[in-house]
Scaffold this motif. Structure first.
Motif, mmCIF file in Angstrom:
data_model
loop_
_atom_site.group_PDB
_atom_site.id
_atom_site.type_symbol
_atom_site.label_atom_id
_atom_site.label_comp_id
_atom_site.label_asym_id
_atom_site.label_seq_id
_atom_site.Cartn_x
_atom_site.Cartn_y
_atom_site.Cartn_z
ATOM 1 N N THR A 184 60.891 56.880 32.299
ATOM 2 C CA THR A 184 59.703 57.250 33.067
ATOM 3 C C THR A 184 59.898 56.949 34.550
ATOM 4 O OG1 THR A 184 58.241 56.850 31.172
ATOM 5 C CG2 THR A 184 57.228 56.849 33.350
ATOM 6 N N VAL A 185 60.417 55.756 34.842
ATOM 7 C CA VAL A 185 60.669 55.378 36.238
ATOM 8 C C VAL A 185 61.745 56.269 36.849
ATOM 9 C CG1 VAL A 185 61.505 53.536 37.749
ATOM 10 C CG2 VAL A 185 59.906 52.998 35.903
ATOM 11 N N LEU A 186 62.765 56.614 36.057
ATOM 12 C CA LEU A 186 63.820 57.507 36.536
ATOM 13 C C LEU A 186 63.222 58.848 36.956
ATOM 14 C CD1 LEU A 186 66.788 58.323 36.974
ATOM 15 C CD2 LEU A 186 66.873 58.953 34.545
ATOM 16 N N ARG A 187 62.310 59.366 36.160
ATOM 17 C CA ARG A 187 61.668 60.634 36.497
ATOM 18 C C ARG A 187 60.912 60.525 37.815
ATOM 19 N NH1 ARG A 187 59.521 61.161 32.264
ATOM 20 N NH2 ARG A 187 57.276 60.852 32.417
ATOM 21 N N LEU A 188 60.241 59.413 38.011
ATOM 22 C CA LEU A 188 59.499 59.201 39.252
ATOM 23 C C LEU A 188 60.447 59.101 40.447
ATOM 24 C CD1 LEU A 188 56.516 58.924 39.980
ATOM 25 C CD2 LEU A 188 56.769 56.447 39.805
ATOM 26 N N VAL A 189 61.592 58.445 40.246
ATOM 27 C CA VAL A 189 62.578 58.299 41.322
ATOM 28 C C VAL A 189 63.220 59.651 41.665
ATOM 29 C CG1 VAL A 189 64.825 57.286 41.894
ATOM 30 C CG2 VAL A 189 63.064 55.874 40.820
ATOM 31 N N LEU A 190 63.366 60.512 40.663
ATOM 32 C CA LEU A 190 63.996 61.803 40.893
ATOM 33 C C LEU A 190 63.122 62.758 41.703
ATOM 34 C CD1 LEU A 190 65.754 62.541 37.476
ATOM 35 C CD2 LEU A 190 66.827 61.928 39.652
ATOM 36 N N VAL A 191 61.822 62.495 41.766
ATOM 37 C CA VAL A 191 60.924 63.389 42.506
ATOM 38 C C VAL A 191 61.303 63.480 43.986
ATOM 39 C CG1 VAL A 191 58.542 63.762 43.253
ATOM 40 C CG2 VAL A 191 59.017 63.166 40.874
ATOM 41 N N PRO A 192 61.439 62.359 44.714
ATOM 42 C CA PRO A 192 61.850 62.494 46.121
ATOM 43 C C PRO A 192 63.247 63.078 46.283
ATOM 44 C CG PRO A 192 61.791 60.176 45.466
ATOM 45 C CD PRO A 192 61.138 60.954 44.376
ATOM 46 N N VAL A 193 64.124 62.845 45.325
ATOM 47 C CA VAL A 193 65.460 63.458 45.379
ATOM 48 C C VAL A 193 65.332 64.973 45.282
ATOM 49 C CG1 VAL A 193 67.708 63.632 44.253
ATOM 50 C CG2 VAL A 193 66.538 61.417 44.356
ATOM 51 N N PHE A 194 64.490 65.427 44.362
ATOM 52 C CA PHE A 194 64.232 66.864 44.196
ATOM 53 C C PHE A 194 63.660 67.456 45.483
ATOM 54 C CE2 PHE A 194 60.697 69.820 43.356
ATOM 55 C CZ PHE A 194 61.425 70.938 42.973
ATOM 56 N N ILE A 195 62.675 66.794 46.081
ATOM 57 C CA ILE A 195 62.055 67.291 47.313
ATOM 58 C C ILE A 195 63.075 67.375 48.437
ATOM 59 C CG2 ILE A 195 60.347 66.770 49.094
ATOM 60 C CD1 ILE A 195 58.606 65.524 46.895
ATOM 61 N N TRP A 196 63.907 66.340 48.564
ATOM 62 C CA TRP A 196 64.935 66.331 49.617
ATOM 63 C C TRP A 196 65.903 67.494 49.452
ATOM 64 C CZ3 TRP A 196 70.289 64.892 48.901
ATOM 65 C CH2 TRP A 196 71.013 64.859 50.098
ATOM 66 N N LEU A 197 66.328 67.764 48.221
ATOM 67 C CA LEU A 197 67.246 68.877 47.975
ATOM 68 C C LEU A 197 66.584 70.219 48.259
ATOM 69 C CD1 LEU A 197 68.949 67.595 44.697
ATOM 70 C CD2 LEU A 197 70.049 67.875 46.934
ATOM 71 N N MET A 198 65.283 70.325 47.981
ATOM 72 C CA MET A 198 64.570 71.569 48.248
ATOM 73 C C MET A 198 64.456 71.837 49.741
ATOM 74 S SD MET A 198 63.620 73.353 45.589
ATOM 75 C CE MET A 198 62.226 74.296 46.223
ATOM 76 N N VAL A 199 64.414 70.791 50.543
ATOM 77 C CA VAL A 199 64.295 70.948 51.991
ATOM 78 C C VAL A 199 65.609 71.430 52.606
ATOM 79 C CG1 VAL A 199 63.912 69.698 54.164
ATOM 80 C CG2 VAL A 199 62.427 69.268 52.204
ATOM 81 N N LEU A 200 66.710 71.070 51.977
ATOM 82 C CA LEU A 200 68.015 71.464 52.503
ATOM 83 C C LEU A 200 68.200 72.978 52.381
ATOM 84 C CD1 LEU A 200 70.316 68.669 51.012
ATOM 85 C CD2 LEU A 200 69.358 68.802 53.323
ATOM 86 N N PRO A 201 68.885 73.599 53.362
ATOM 87 C CA PRO A 201 69.107 75.048 53.305
ATOM 88 C C PRO A 201 70.256 75.410 52.355
ATOM 89 C CG PRO A 201 70.121 74.137 55.276
ATOM 90 C CD PRO A 201 69.404 72.994 54.611
ATOM 91 N N GLY A 202 70.212 76.643 51.893
ATOM 92 C CA GLY A 202 71.324 77.166 51.109
ATOM 93 C C GLY A 202 71.106 77.125 49.609
#
Length: 208
Positions: free
Chosen positions: A26-44
């Motif tokens: 559960t905590v891993l899923r919560l930690v992955l959220v900002p990682v997902f957002i950061w990757l979405m912001v990156l171009p390409g």
């Protein structure tokens, strides 16, 4: 032999440790959220593909942690509180990022956001009276949302011929449209259920 912890009453159930595999997921899923957002912001497209993989992994932990908690008796108050927060953080961040990227109409994201947050807040308030019953519609809503989100997140043109990529994107939009309808209908049903519980004080399993 008595397996109860020292100082506990004989025959009392053992206390579930806070640090267990279900809560870690559960905590891993919560930690992955900002990682997902950061990757979405990156171009390409490569960054978009990585974001999609992170989203899928996080979504799989949602299913796995619940199964482990129930099958191994690892249900904790921490998990009950954090699990739905992690679920909503993951799905709503995906809707918001897709709208910010111009791939999904903002009004769709706003409707889903209001429904999800509203029902979550209402459920927490209703816990003092009873636990709201889950519905098949709620589970169908989750499946449709996840299918649509993954379909819109994935950079299909990078992976497949253009015609096939277009077809999968169209199916993803159809899944989001179906999810929107089910989301609104189940939201209304949960409100009706909450009003019924308020009058009778009866409830069932937790709503999702």
């Amino acid at each position: 032999m008595n397996d109860s912890p020292p100082g506990s009453a004989p025959g009392a159930p053992a206390q579930v440790p806070l640090l267990n595999v279900a809560n870690v997921l559960t905590v891993l899923r919560l930690v992955l959220v900002p990682v997902f957002i950061w990757l979405m912001v990156l171009p390409g497209d490569p960054a978009r593909l990585a974001a999609t993989v992170v989203f899928v992994v996080a979504a799989l932990t949602d299913r796995l942690d619940g199964q482990l908690a129930r099958s191994r008796g690892l249900v904790t108050d921490f998990g009950k509180i954090v699990d739905p927060i992690a679920d909503k953080a993951l799905t709503l961040s995906a809707f918001i990022m897709l709208s910010a990227d111009g791939r999904l109409w903002w009004w769709v994201t706003v409707v889903i956001l209001v429904r999800e947050l509203g029902i979550t807040v209402m459920r927490f308030f209703m816990l003092r009276r009873a636990v709201m019953a889950a519905s098949r519609g709620g589970k169908l809503k989750t499946v449709l949302q996840m299918t649509g989100l993954i379909g819109l997140l994935a950079p299909w043109t990078m992976l497949l011929p253009r015609a096939l990529a277009g077809g999968l994107t169209a199916l993803a939009y159809a899944a989001v449209a179906a999810a929107l309808v089910v989301t609104v209908v189940t939201g209304v049903d949960y409100v009706r259920q909450a009003l019924s519980i308020s009058r009778t004080g009866a409830g069932g399993d937790e709503a999702r």
